[in-house]
Write a protein that holds these residues in place. Structure first.
Motif, PDB file in Angstrom:
ATOM      1  N   ILE A  59       0.825  -1.210   0.000  1.00  0.00           N
ATOM      2  CA  ILE A  59       0.000   0.000   0.000  1.00  0.00           C
ATOM      3  C   ILE A  59       0.857   1.257   0.000  1.00  0.00           C
ATOM      4  CG2 ILE A  59      -1.742   1.338   1.260  1.00  0.00           C
ATOM      5  CD1 ILE A  59      -2.769  -1.402   2.354  1.00  0.00           C
ATOM      6  N   CYS A  60       1.714   1.406   1.028  1.00  0.00           N
ATOM      7  CA  CYS A  60       2.450   2.667   1.194  1.00  0.00           C
ATOM      8  C   CYS A  60       3.887   2.622   0.681  1.00  0.00           C
ATOM      9  CB  CYS A  60       2.440   3.102   2.651  1.00  0.00           C
ATOM     10  SG  CYS A  60       3.440   2.062   3.747  1.00  0.00           S
ATOM     11  N   GLY A  61       4.457   1.433   0.544  1.00  0.00           N
ATOM     12  CA  GLY A  61       5.833   1.328   0.078  1.00  0.00           C
ATOM     13  C   GLY A  61       6.862   1.380   1.184  1.00  0.00           C
ATOM     14  N   ASN A  62       6.434   1.406   2.454  1.00  0.00           N
ATOM     15  CA  ASN A  62       7.375   1.407   3.573  1.00  0.00           C
ATOM     16  C   ASN A  62       7.921  -0.008   3.762  1.00  0.00           C
ATOM     17  OD1 ASN A  62       8.827   2.359   5.762  1.00  0.00           O
ATOM     18  ND2 ASN A  62       7.084   2.416   7.153  1.00  0.00           N
ATOM     19  N   TYR A  63       9.038  -0.126   4.479  1.00  0.00           N
ATOM     20  CA  TYR A  63       9.566  -1.443   4.813  1.00  0.00           C
ATOM     21  C   TYR A  63       8.628  -2.139   5.784  1.00  0.00           C
ATOM     22  CZ  TYR A  63      14.140  -0.186   2.840  1.00  0.00           C
ATOM     23  OH  TYR A  63      15.161   0.178   2.016  1.00  0.00           O
ATOM     24  N   THR A  64       8.459  -3.436   5.602  1.00  0.00           N
ATOM     25  CA  THR A  64       7.598  -4.206   6.491  1.00  0.00           C
ATOM     26  C   THR A  64       7.949  -5.680   6.424  1.00  0.00           C
ATOM     27  OG1 THR A  64       5.300  -4.691   7.075  1.00  0.00           O
ATOM     28  CG2 THR A  64       5.801  -4.539   4.733  1.00  0.00           C
ATOM     29  N   ASP A  65       7.476  -6.427   7.416  1.00  0.00           N
ATOM     30  CA  ASP A  65       7.582  -7.886   7.352  1.00  0.00           C
ATOM     31  C   ASP A  65       6.186  -8.500   7.398  1.00  0.00           C
ATOM     32  OD1 ASP A  65       6.988  -7.318   9.970  1.00  0.00           O
ATOM     33  OD2 ASP A  65       8.593  -8.532  10.836  1.00  0.00           O
ATOM     34  N   THR A  66       5.144  -7.635   7.306  1.00  0.00           N
ATOM     35  CA  THR A  66       3.753  -8.091   7.237  1.00  0.00           C
ATOM     36  C   THR A  66       3.063  -7.385   6.078  1.00  0.00           C
ATOM     37  OG1 THR A  66       2.991  -6.347   8.734  1.00  0.00           O
ATOM     38  CG2 THR A  66       3.607  -8.453   9.740  1.00  0.00           C
ATOM     39  N   ASP A  67       1.935  -7.921   5.636  1.00  0.00           N
ATOM     40  CA  ASP A  67       1.152  -7.279   4.563  1.00  0.00           C
ATOM     41  C   ASP A  67      -0.259  -7.023   5.046  1.00  0.00           C
ATOM     42  OD1 ASP A  67       3.125  -7.138   2.600  1.00  0.00           O
ATOM     43  OD2 ASP A  67       2.721  -9.167   1.912  1.00  0.00           O
ATOM     44  N   PRO A  68      -0.724  -5.796   5.114  1.00  0.00           N
ATOM     45  CA  PRO A  68       0.054  -4.574   4.922  1.00  0.00           C
ATOM     46  C   PRO A  68       0.942  -4.298   6.140  1.00  0.00           C
ATOM     47  CG  PRO A  68      -2.162  -4.003   5.604  1.00  0.00           C
ATOM     48  CD  PRO A  68      -2.116  -5.507   5.471  1.00  0.00           C
ATOM     49  N   CYS A  69       1.672  -3.182   6.085  1.00  0.00           N
ATOM     50  CA  CYS A  69       2.549  -2.828   7.217  1.00  0.00           C
ATOM     51  C   CYS A  69       1.715  -2.456   8.439  1.00  0.00           C
ATOM     52  CB  CYS A  69       3.473  -1.674   6.830  1.00  0.00           C
ATOM     53  SG  CYS A  69       2.644  -0.070   6.670  1.00  0.00           S
ATOM     54  N   VAL A  84       3.480  12.181   2.133  1.00  0.00           N
ATOM     55  CA  VAL A  84       4.381  11.687   1.091  1.00  0.00           C
ATOM     56  C   VAL A  84       5.821  11.990   1.490  1.00  0.00           C
ATOM     57  CG1 VAL A  84       5.036  11.872  -1.346  1.00  0.00           C
ATOM     58  CG2 VAL A  84       2.623  12.012  -0.683  1.00  0.00           C
ATOM     59  N   VAL A  85       6.632  10.930   1.572  1.00  0.00           N
ATOM     60  CA  VAL A  85       8.038  11.074   1.965  1.00  0.00           C
ATOM     61  C   VAL A  85       8.946  10.414   0.944  1.00  0.00           C
ATOM     62  CG1 VAL A  85       7.530  11.218   4.441  1.00  0.00           C
ATOM     63  CG2 VAL A  85       7.961   8.994   3.395  1.00  0.00           C
ATOM     64  N   ARG A  86      10.223  10.739   1.020  1.00  0.00           N
ATOM     65  CA  ARG A  86      11.213  10.210   0.083  1.00  0.00           C
ATOM     66  C   ARG A  86      11.506   8.736   0.312  1.00  0.00           C
ATOM     67  NH1 ARG A  86      16.914  12.730  -1.670  1.00  0.00           N
ATOM     68  NH2 ARG A  86      17.843  10.840  -2.495  1.00  0.00           N
ATOM     69  N   ASP A  87      11.815   8.341   1.572  1.00  0.00           N
ATOM     70  CA  ASP A  87      12.183   6.951   1.841  1.00  0.00           C
ATOM     71  C   ASP A  87      11.736   6.512   3.224  1.00  0.00           C
ATOM     72  OD1 ASP A  87      14.249   7.723   3.700  1.00  0.00           O
ATOM     73  OD2 ASP A  87      15.604   8.057   2.022  1.00  0.00           O
ATOM     74  N   PRO A  88      11.858   5.222   3.543  1.00  0.00           N
ATOM     75  CA  PRO A  88      11.384   4.704   4.827  1.00  0.00           C
ATOM     76  C   PRO A  88      11.977   5.390   6.054  1.00  0.00           C
ATOM     77  CG  PRO A  88      11.740   2.883   3.323  1.00  0.00           C
ATOM     78  CD  PRO A  88      12.291   4.119   2.647  1.00  0.00           C
ATOM     79  N   ARG A  89      13.191   5.911   5.945  1.00  0.00           N
ATOM     80  CA  ARG A  89      13.780   6.623   7.088  1.00  0.00           C
ATOM     81  C   ARG A  89      12.956   7.851   7.456  1.00  0.00           C
ATOM     82  NH1 ARG A  89      19.663   6.870   4.516  1.00  0.00           N
ATOM     83  NH2 ARG A  89      18.270   7.458   2.844  1.00  0.00           N
ATOM     84  N   ASP A  90      12.338   8.470   6.445  1.00  0.00           N
ATOM     85  CA  ASP A  90      11.519   9.652   6.695  1.00  0.00           C
ATOM     86  C   ASP A  90      10.229   9.285   7.428  1.00  0.00           C
ATOM     87  OD1 ASP A  90      13.461  11.171   5.415  1.00  0.00           O
ATOM     88  OD2 ASP A  90      12.487  10.989   3.462  1.00  0.00           O
ATOM     89  N   ASN A  92      10.085   6.969   9.708  1.00  0.00           N
ATOM     90  CA  ASN A  92      10.534   6.877  11.104  1.00  0.00           C
ATOM     91  C   ASN A  92      10.675   8.255  11.731  1.00  0.00           C
ATOM     92  OD1 ASN A  92      10.600   4.098  11.194  1.00  0.00           O
ATOM     93  ND2 ASN A  92      12.727   3.969  10.558  1.00  0.00           N
ATOM     94  N   ALA A  93      11.193   9.221  10.986  1.00  0.00           N
ATOM     95  CA  ALA A  93      11.353  10.585  11.504  1.00  0.00           C
ATOM     96  C   ALA A  93       9.993  11.191  11.841  1.00  0.00           C
ATOM     97  CB  ALA A  93      12.089  11.457  10.488  1.00  0.00           C
ATOM     98  N   MET A  94       9.024  11.027  10.948  1.00  0.00           N
ATOM     99  CA  MET A  94       7.682  11.564  11.196  1.00  0.00           C
ATOM    100  C   MET A  94       7.033  10.871  12.389  1.00  0.00           C
ATOM    101  SD  MET A  94       7.003  14.032   9.050  1.00  0.00           S
ATOM    102  CE  MET A  94       5.218  14.178   9.094  1.00  0.00           C
ATOM    103  N   GLU A  95       7.228   9.575  12.518  1.00  0.00           N
ATOM    104  CA  GLU A  95       6.634   8.822  13.622  1.00  0.00           C
ATOM    105  C   GLU A  95       7.238   9.228  14.973  1.00  0.00           C
ATOM    106  OE1 GLU A  95       3.948   6.204  13.619  1.00  0.00           O
ATOM    107  OE2 GLU A  95       3.729   7.716  12.051  1.00  0.00           O
ATOM    108  N   ARG A  96       8.502   9.601  14.996  1.00  0.00           N
ATOM    109  CA  ARG A  96       9.146  10.045  16.243  1.00  0.00           C
ATOM    110  C   ARG A  96       8.480  11.297  16.797  1.00  0.00           C
ATOM    111  NH1 ARG A  96      14.109   8.900  13.623  1.00  0.00           N
ATOM    112  NH2 ARG A  96      14.438  11.120  13.322  1.00  0.00           N
ATOM    113  N   MET A  97       7.886  12.086  15.904  1.00  0.00           N
ATOM    114  CA  MET A  97       7.214  13.322  16.305  1.00  0.00           C
ATOM    115  C   MET A  97       5.978  13.009  17.165  1.00  0.00           C
ATOM    116  SD  MET A  97       5.734  16.190  13.674  1.00  0.00           S
ATOM    117  CE  MET A  97       4.803  14.972  12.786  1.00  0.00           C
ATOM    118  N   ARG A  98       5.358  11.880  16.965  1.00  0.00           N
ATOM    119  CA  ARG A  98       4.177  11.415  17.714  1.00  0.00           C
ATOM    120  C   ARG A  98       2.960  12.328  17.573  1.00  0.00           C
ATOM    121  NH1 ARG A  98       6.098   7.179  20.592  1.00  0.00           N
ATOM    122  NH2 ARG A  98       8.184   7.283  21.440  1.00  0.00           N
ATOM    123  N   GLU A  99       2.913  13.148  16.533  1.00  0.00           N
ATOM    124  CA  GLU A  99       1.775  14.037  16.302  1.00  0.00           C
ATOM    125  C   GLU A  99       0.953  13.573  15.112  1.00  0.00           C
ATOM    126  OE1 GLU A  99      -0.003  16.831  17.663  1.00  0.00           O
ATOM    127  OE2 GLU A  99       1.347  16.174  19.204  1.00  0.00           O
TER     128      GLU A  99
END
Length: 198
Positions: A59-69, A84-90, A92-99
């Motif tokens: 669905i989103c293109g993020n890294y995962t070990d389940t379908d969907p993530c 919309v972000v460039r890569d999976p690291r982004d 993680n950065a957005m998720e760290r914000m917790r907002e």
């Protein structure tokens, strides 16, 4: 002699990792060699299994070990907003914000004609397919504030606006703890243009 050659091969492989120079690779190699064999085996298995089991969320293109993530499968998250972000690291950065509590779309790159990367080389088509469902009401463009990130955001924005979907861009400006004296003109201009009333 064979033992030294084995260390050299280990150092060579470790130094291929991003951010790992030759000296760091040497320290890591000697540390790995000093570990008990069982710990080394666990490390090797973790690396191998990580590579084997991790794939892109359909669905989103993020890294995962389940379908969907885990994010796409979370019913408590908002389905009407996509960041919309460039890569999976982004992600993680957005998720760290917790907002942010919406969905994501990972492009796996940005438009960069100098590097031979065009719109068809990143996951823009998949984004447009997701938007065609009509469920998404807002797209937040969170690409980096560099030339390629800005070009990608502008391109995607032009594609989405005729669909009647709200398009927003994350603000860019002076970082917390930064000093105006050392801030470049473009960053200051963005900070000024994005000023808010107090």
């Amino acid at each position: 002699m064979a033992e030294i050659e084995a260390i050299a091969k280990l150092v060579n492989q470790l130094s291929k990792l991003p951010g790992v120079g030759r000296k760091t690779a040497q320290r890591l190699a000697y540390h790995i060699i000093s570990l008990p064999e069982e710990q080394v085996r666990e490390l090797a298995v973790a690396i191998f299994n990580g590579k084997k089991q991790i794939h892109f969320c359909p669905i989103c293109g993020n890294y995962t070990d389940t379908d969907p993530c885990a994010i796409c499968g979370d019913d408590s998250r908002r389905k009407d907003i996509v960041c919309v972000v460039r890569d999976p690291r982004d992600v993680n950065a957005m998720e760290r914000m917790r907002e942010y509590n919406g969905m994501y779309h990972v492009l796996h790159g940005v438009i960069s004609p100098m590097d031979g990367v065009g719109p068809d080389d990143i996951r823009i088509r998949e984004l447009m397919t997701r938007l065609a469902s009509g469920e998404i009401k807002e797209v937040v463009l969170a690409t980096n504030p560099d030339v390629e990130g800005e070009a990608t955001a502008a391109y995607i924005s032009r594609l989405i606006k005729p669909m009647g979907v709200k398009v927003t861009r994350i603000a860019h400006g002076v970082p917390v703890g930064g000093e105006l004296e050392y801030t470049d003109e473009v960053t200051l201009l963005r900070a000024y243009q994005g000023r808010t009333e107090l």
